[in-house]
Design an enzyme around this catalytic site. Structure first.
Site, PDB file in Angstrom:
ATOM      1  N   ARG A  66       0.812  -1.226   0.000  1.00  0.00           N
ATOM      2  CA  ARG A  66       0.000   0.000   0.000  1.00  0.00           C
ATOM      3  C   ARG A  66       0.836   1.262   0.000  1.00  0.00           C
ATOM      4  O   ARG A  66       0.385   2.306  -0.458  1.00  0.00           O
ATOM      5  CB  ARG A  66      -0.902   0.022   1.241  1.00  0.00           C
ATOM      6  CG  ARG A  66      -1.988  -1.038   1.248  1.00  0.00           C
ATOM      7  CD  ARG A  66      -2.848  -0.920   2.476  1.00  0.00           C
ATOM      8  NE  ARG A  66      -2.060  -1.061   3.703  1.00  0.00           N
ATOM      9  CZ  ARG A  66      -2.534  -0.869   4.921  1.00  0.00           C
ATOM     10  NH1 ARG A  66      -3.800  -0.513   5.101  1.00  0.00           N
ATOM     11  NH2 ARG A  66      -1.766  -1.043   5.982  1.00  0.00           N
ATOM     12  N   ASP A 204       7.036 -23.137   7.027  1.00  0.00           N
ATOM     13  CA  ASP A 204       7.348 -23.138   8.456  1.00  0.00           C
ATOM     14  C   ASP A 204       8.859 -22.977   8.557  1.00  0.00           C
ATOM     15  O   ASP A 204       9.606 -23.886   8.186  1.00  0.00           O
ATOM     16  CB  ASP A 204       6.904 -24.434   9.124  1.00  0.00           C
ATOM     17  CG  ASP A 204       7.104 -24.423  10.642  1.00  0.00           C
ATOM     18  OD1 ASP A 204       7.979 -23.667  11.114  1.00  0.00           O
ATOM     19  OD2 ASP A 204       6.408 -25.160  11.353  1.00  0.00           O
ATOM     20  N   HIS A 205       9.318 -21.823   9.044  1.00  0.00           N
ATOM     21  CA  HIS A 205      10.755 -21.527   8.968  1.00  0.00           C
ATOM     22  C   HIS A 205      11.601 -22.509   9.773  1.00  0.00           C
ATOM     23  O   HIS A 205      12.801 -22.642   9.521  1.00  0.00           O
ATOM     24  CB  HIS A 205      11.035 -20.093   9.409  1.00  0.00           C
ATOM     25  CG  HIS A 205      10.903 -19.860  10.879  1.00  0.00           C
ATOM     26  ND1 HIS A 205       9.719 -19.488  11.482  1.00  0.00           N
ATOM     27  CD2 HIS A 205      11.811 -19.944  11.871  1.00  0.00           C
ATOM     28  CE1 HIS A 205       9.910 -19.361  12.775  1.00  0.00           C
ATOM     29  NE2 HIS A 205      11.169 -19.624  13.042  1.00  0.00           N
ATOM     30  N   LYS A 209      15.939 -24.757   9.115  1.00  0.00           N
ATOM     31  CA  LYS A 209      17.119 -24.764   9.977  1.00  0.00           C
ATOM     32  C   LYS A 209      17.973 -26.002   9.713  1.00  0.00           C
ATOM     33  O   LYS A 209      17.457 -27.094   9.479  1.00  0.00           O
ATOM     34  CB  LYS A 209      16.695 -24.693  11.441  1.00  0.00           C
ATOM     35  CG  LYS A 209      16.026 -23.365  11.813  1.00  0.00           C
ATOM     36  CD  LYS A 209      15.620 -23.337  13.272  1.00  0.00           C
ATOM     37  CE  LYS A 209      14.972 -21.999  13.642  1.00  0.00           C
ATOM     38  NZ  LYS A 209      15.925 -20.891  13.560  1.00  0.00           N
ATOM     39  N   GLU A 243      11.396 -19.967  25.127  1.00  0.00           N
ATOM     40  CA  GLU A 243      11.630 -18.570  24.804  1.00  0.00           C
ATOM     41  C   GLU A 243      11.775 -17.783  26.099  1.00  0.00           C
ATOM     42  O   GLU A 243      10.995 -17.971  27.037  1.00  0.00           O
ATOM     43  CB  GLU A 243      10.473 -18.000  23.983  1.00  0.00           C
ATOM     44  CG  GLU A 243      10.247 -18.682  22.648  1.00  0.00           C
ATOM     45  CD  GLU A 243       9.085 -18.069  21.898  1.00  0.00           C
ATOM     46  OE1 GLU A 243       9.328 -17.237  21.015  1.00  0.00           O
ATOM     47  OE2 GLU A 243       7.929 -18.406  22.217  1.00  0.00           O
ATOM     48  N   ASP A 262       0.227 -21.167  18.456  1.00  0.00           N
ATOM     49  CA  ASP A 262       1.424 -20.474  17.987  1.00  0.00           C
ATOM     50  C   ASP A 262       2.604 -21.413  17.801  1.00  0.00           C
ATOM     51  O   ASP A 262       3.407 -21.231  16.887  1.00  0.00           O
ATOM     52  CB  ASP A 262       1.799 -19.370  18.982  1.00  0.00           C
ATOM     53  CG  ASP A 262       2.954 -18.511  18.491  1.00  0.00           C
ATOM     54  OD1 ASP A 262       3.000 -18.214  17.282  1.00  0.00           O
ATOM     55  OD2 ASP A 262       3.807 -18.132  19.310  1.00  0.00           O
ATOM     56  N   HIS A 267       5.385 -25.635  14.547  1.00  0.00           N
ATOM     57  CA  HIS A 267       6.797 -25.933  14.802  1.00  0.00           C
ATOM     58  C   HIS A 267       6.992 -27.285  15.485  1.00  0.00           C
ATOM     59  O   HIS A 267       7.775 -28.129  15.029  1.00  0.00           O
ATOM     60  CB  HIS A 267       7.423 -24.855  15.690  1.00  0.00           C
ATOM     61  CG  HIS A 267       7.419 -23.491  15.079  1.00  0.00           C
ATOM     62  ND1 HIS A 267       7.454 -23.270  13.727  1.00  0.00           N
ATOM     63  CD2 HIS A 267       7.411 -22.259  15.649  1.00  0.00           C
ATOM     64  CE1 HIS A 267       7.458 -21.974  13.486  1.00  0.00           C
ATOM     65  NE2 HIS A 267       7.433 -21.350  14.629  1.00  0.00           N
TER      66      HIS A 267
END
Length: 517
Positions: A66, A204-205, A209, A243, A262, A267
């Protein structure tokens, strides 16, 4: 006669695992090109791929957002992102000039037909400049609320080409892929109205890895470990995604998602399937994803009673993390004062198949834990008889294989050894392998591998429709069981601890304990 087994001339598992693939032309359209994901991950990943010669010289980048920019302003944003976030610096001018040659930018909203038509004209113009049109890769670097509008816009504008030898269209969809089974199905239906399943790349990052990719290599390409990878030798498996941060500015999203949606749905279930899956016939998308889906089917959907026994949810209270005071979740900005959103989850799963039927899998994830760490611990069974009973340090300890995914990727194995000296004293020692020290270079960022795979059309490390829906079925069952008891709050745990005491009771009830990280 030789004492070694013959080595097969070809190994089907190695097929498709080449480290270097022939680059193909691609036009990457970044939808949401002014957003945080593009700035922190996509632009640096593109530059690093170009630096390593993995992008075809005729590849082009198009931004769509945008913000009222032009191609020059878009180029400045890309350069700023690479300067700030790339693992390679300073920027090489020749590489940069090649990457940004014929850079284009479309300013418009996703419900603006005129903007889609301008994009169509830009793509047609780019295709005319090269001998092979290659692929058009549309990357949804946008909030999930825009997905339906974008897919509809692509379809109405006639921007999606069917797979063919002259090039096709593909779309990369970021998580969260829906927020439950129903919305995931709705999104799949919207995508399939425009794209073939083979053209959809659900990212999915975690799967980009190095250690995650190495799980299958470690399991299946090493004769020492492959025979041990089953319930006869493995006592249990622990998967931890910890985390140290709180929700920060993501309270609005987190109130809707929680740790269940999440982290567990994507993951952690990805990690679990890679640990448990059977060897694929070949290392190719269909074979690998078929085996992952079988694992999810073997877990099954838990009943409310099983959820009550096997799943623990927690919510962090005020405490201290890394020497810094941390507020409780209920005091975070944007969090409802009576929120029952879980910031911690521990669960016990069974994979009911021949290989793993006797082995429990313990998963835990949470925010405001003592440190940031993700690892998979394979805990082997202890010997059936203690030969050194009564000797100093002879308490039977299981061998543990740890696959460290972050922050530093590597693998370690603990085992028992006699210490030097005249007495029979036994201690646990560890062999340790680190990617950075062993290979002398920094591992590529996850988005580099996944972006390259999408450009090449390799969907092995991306989730398939049935995989996503099976995972949501599991998560929905847990959420529904919690909803039946709205009066029950998540267990409170102090920020800086390893979660609520109920999580310890979950694993200790089986005579086991959480490993220190």
């Amino acid at each position: 006669m030789s004492g070694t087994a013959p080595v097969p001339e070809t190994n089907p598992l190695r097929e498709g695992m080449e480290s270097q693939r022939e680059p193909v032309p691609c036009t990457l359209v970044i939808l949401g090109a002014t957003g945080d994901l593009a700035h922190r991950k996509l632009f640096p990943a593109l530059y690093n791929l170009a630096y390593e010669g993995l992008l075809h010289p005729d590849s082009r980048v198009v931004g769509f957002s945008r913000r009222d920019w032009d191609a020059e302003g878009f180029g400045k944003e890309m350069r700023s992102a690479v300067d700030e976030h790339s693992r390679r610096s300073p920027v090489e001018p020749e590489v940069w000039d090649q990457l940004t040659r014929d850079l284009a930018y479309i300013a418009g909203t996703f419900d603006d037909d005129a903007a889609w038509n301008r994009l169509k004209e830009v793509l047609r113009s780019i295709d005319e400049t090269r001998d092979h049109p290659g692929c058009h890769l549309f990357y949804l670097a946008t909030p999930p609320s825009t997905y339906h509008t974008i897919v509809s816009g692509l379809g109405k504008a006639g921007l999606v080409r069917a797979p063919s030898e002259t090039g096709d269209s593909r779309i990369v969809v970021e998580k969260p892929f829906g927020r439950d089974l129903e919305t995931a199905r709705e999104l799949n239906d919207a995508l399939h109205a425009v794209f073939d399943e083979s053209q959809i790349f659900r990212i999915d990052h975690y799967l980009g890895k190095e250690t995650v990719q190495n799980i299958l290599v470690f399991r299946l390409d090493n004769g020492i470990f492959e025979p041990l990878w089953n319930g006869r030798h493995v006592d249990h498996v622990q998967i931890t995604v910890a985390e140290s941060v709180g929700v920060g500015t993501r309270a609005g999203f987190y109130e809707e998602a929680g740790a269940l949606r999440d982290m567990l749905q994507n993951h952690m279930m990805q990690l679990l399937t890679l640990v448990c899956m059977e060897p694929p016939v070949r290392f190719e998308a269909k074979s690998v994803r078929d085996e992952k889906v079988k694992v999810l089917r073997a877990i099954g959907v838990p009943t409310p009673e099983e959820v009550g026994r096997r799943v623990v949810r927690g919510q962090y209270a005020a405490g201290t993390v890394g020497g810094q005071e941390a507020t409780g979740y209920l005091q975070e900005q944007g969090v409802a004062g009576d929120s029952r959103t879980e910031t911690f989850l521990a669960a016990k799963f069974r994979v009911e198949n021949w290989r793993w039927g006797s082995t429990p899998f313990y998963l835990r994830t949470g925010k405001r834990l003592p440190k940031r760490s993700t690892e998979i611990a394979i805990v082997f069974r202890t010997p059936p008889y203690e030969v050194f009973e009564g000797r100093p340090g002879s308490r039977a300890r299981p061998n543990v294989l740890r696959l460290r995914i972050q922050p530093e990727e590597g693998i370690s194995l603990s085992f028992e050894s006699k210490t030097p000296g005249q007495t029979m004293h036994i201690e646990e020692v560890r062999m340790d392998f680190s990617y950075s020290t062993s290979f002398g270079e920094q591992s590529p960022e996850a988005y580099e591998r996944l972006l390259l795979d999408a450009i090449q059309g390799d969907s092995t490390l991306f989730a398939r429709e049935d995989e996503v829906q099976l995972s949501w079925s599991l998560v929905d069952a847990i959420a529904a069981a919690w909803k039946e008891h709205p009066e029950e709050r998540p267990h409170s745990y102090e920020a800086g601890s390893w979660g609520p005491e109920a999580a310890n009771r979950l694993i200790e009830a089986d005579g086991r304990r959480w490993l220190s990280i």
